[in-house]
Each structure stands twice: as structure tokens, then as C-alpha cells.
Design a protein around this motif. Structure first.
Motif, PDB file in Angstrom:
ATOM      1  N   UNK A  79      10.037  -3.897   7.088  1.00 13.44           N
ATOM      2  CA  UNK A  79       8.981  -3.485   6.171  1.00 13.44           C
ATOM      3  C   UNK A  79       9.164  -2.018   5.807  1.00 13.44           C
ATOM      4  N   UNK A  80       8.809  -1.666   4.605  1.00 21.27           N
ATOM      5  CA  UNK A  80       8.892  -0.269   4.169  1.00 21.27           C
ATOM      6  C   UNK A  80       7.675   0.460   4.717  1.00 21.27           C
ATOM      7  N   UNK A  81       7.908   1.293   5.719  1.00 19.58           N
ATOM      8  CA  UNK A  81       6.822   2.014   6.375  1.00 19.58           C
ATOM      9  C   UNK A  81       6.548   3.364   5.714  1.00 19.58           C
ATOM     10  N   UNK A  82       7.475   3.845   4.908  1.00 18.26           N
ATOM     11  CA  UNK A  82       7.305   5.158   4.282  1.00 18.26           C
ATOM     12  C   UNK A  82       6.604   5.004   2.922  1.00 18.26           C
ATOM     13  N   UNK A  83       5.948   6.054   2.443  1.00 19.76           N
ATOM     14  CA  UNK A  83       5.254   5.963   1.158  1.00 19.76           C
ATOM     15  C   UNK A  83       6.198   6.045  -0.030  1.00 19.76           C
ATOM     16  N   UNK A  84       5.858   5.319  -1.089  1.00 25.22           N
ATOM     17  CA  UNK A  84       6.539   5.462  -2.379  1.00 25.22           C
ATOM     18  C   UNK A  84       5.530   6.103  -3.333  1.00 25.22           C
TER      19      UNK A  84
END
Length: 231
Positions: free
Chosen positions: A93-98
Motif C-alpha cells: 500500500x502507498x503509505x506516503x502522501x501524494x
């Protein structure tokens, strides 16, 4: 364009992980990598965000937080994340912000825009920029790629290793260096200081006779005192 050593430009933004009221506050006290993308739902950008997701653990080991940016709306980002996680992140899962930047306000402020890459309305997209920000909110490294060239995230980990080591010790890393290999002792370090900090270091003999290439192994956890430019 932001120059090395500059305090990074301030901004607030909406992201896929909630709002960032102050980017400087987001960065302060931590290492941060901000990396920009031309547009959502594009093949190279999708591969890059997936690559970053797969390496989140490696960045976390180094105390580095990630923040991506693309010149699209927050709703677009949220839909795009589903594609990335379903095809390019190997289940991570993408845990960092976009960060959403549909008006290009942040991209303009940071000098990210690529004049050769535009959307249907004629607005320039962001280039593939990488900004590594130190805990003191100043720029430590920037790299600019054209839209046709995807980034090498293993290389970004390598340069972070170098930056963090040089922030602790008066050293520089030679060409093609990787963590655990010998480093170069900075020219400003006297022989007496070098003996204390790097016992057993070696000096490379060169034809000029000048003793300017000094190599040393750095022990894990070795610290040369307060790091320049760090807080």
C-alpha cells in the motif's frame, strides 16, 4: 529554482493522506524526499510510485519520509492509487502522501515545471524532480529528470546514505560508492584530526606527491560530533 542550502519554499496542500498545513513543519526534524510527477494515469509515473511503495521500508530505515506530487486533483490521485497498488507495487500500500497541485502553484514555486511537456490546455506539467530536504528544512540535494526517463530509486537510497553520512562525519563518498565501502576524508580535516576520527586510514600515493586522497572505513554508528547544517 531552489538552490542547495536554501530553506525550502513553504506551501500548504491537500494530499491522499490528509492536508499538509505547512510543508516546512512537515519536514522539520526529519529527512524528507519530495518527488514530482508530470501527471496521473501515465505509465512511467505509475511505475515510479509503485517502485517507491516497494522501498518504503528502506526509506523508513534511514528515517526518510516520502512525499510525491502530481499536477492533478486530489480525487484523481485517489483513483490513481488504486491502479498503482493493483499493478506496480507488488501488493504494497502507498503509505506516503501524494500532493495535489492542479493549479501548479507548488510546481511553480519550486521550479518544477517542464516547458516542453504540456496538457491539452497548454499548461506545463511538472518534470521528474527529486528534492531531498534535511531536518533543518534546507535543500540537501536536487535531481531533475525529463519526463521520458524514470528514476532509479536504488540510486536515490544510495545518495541518501551518502548525504546522511556526510551530515555526521567530515567525509565525502567517491564515485559509485555504496554503504559500507571506504569513504574519502574531507580535505579540511587535518592529519591530527584524521588520526583521531579515522584511526588506520590510508593515504593514496599519487604522482603529484600531494596527500589529498585519504580513504577510511567508517564504523556503523560512528559519529564525528554535531553535523553541519543539521538541527
Amino acid at each position: 529554482m531552489v538552490n542547495l542550502g536554501d530553506e525550502v519554499p513553504e506551501f500548504s496542500a491537500d494530499t491522499t493522506k490528509g492536508p499538509i498545513p505547512s510543508f516546512r513543519d512537515f519536514c522539520r526534524g526529519k529527512w524528507t524526499m519530495l518527488f514530482s510527477h508530470p501527471s496521473d494515469f501515465t505509465p512511467v509515473c505509475t511505475s515510479e510510485l509503485g517502485a517507491a511503495a516497494k522501498l518504503q521500508g528502506e526509506f523508513a530505515k534511514r528515517g526518510v519520509q516520502l512525499a510525491a506530487l502530481s499536477c492533478n486533483s486530489l480525487d484523481s490521485h485517489k483513483q490513481w492509487v488504486k491502479d498503482i497498488e493493483g499493478s506496480m507495487s507488488e501488493g504494497q500500500h502507498i503509505e506516503y502522501p501524494i500532493i495535489a497541485d492542479p493549479k501548479r502553484d507548488i510546481a511553480k514555486k519550486w521550479g518544477m515545471l517542464d516547458p516542453d511537456e504540456k496538457d491539452d490546455s497548454g499548461k506545463a506539467f511538472a518534470a521528474r524532480c527529486v528534492f531531498i530536504v534535511g531536518p533543518d528544512c534546507t535543500l540537501k540535494l536536487s535531481i531533475l529528470y525529463p519526463s521520458s526517463t524514470g528514476r532509479n530509486f536504488d540510486e536515490l537510497l544510495r545518495v541518501i546514505d551518502s548525504l546522511q553520512l556526510a551530515a555526521k562525519l567530515p567525509v565525502a563518498t567517491p564515485a559509485n560508492w555504496h554503504q559500507g565501502e571506504e569513504v574519502m576524508i574531507a580535505p579540511r580535516v587535518s592529519e591530527e584530526e584524521a588520526d583521531k576520527l579515522f584511526p588506520g586510514y590510508r593515504t593514496i600515493q599519487v604522482k603529484s606527491g600531494k596527500a589529498y586522497i585519504r580513504k577510511a572505513k567508517v564504523q556503523e554508528g560512528q559519529d564525528g560530533g554535531p553535523a553541519a547544517g543539521q538541527s
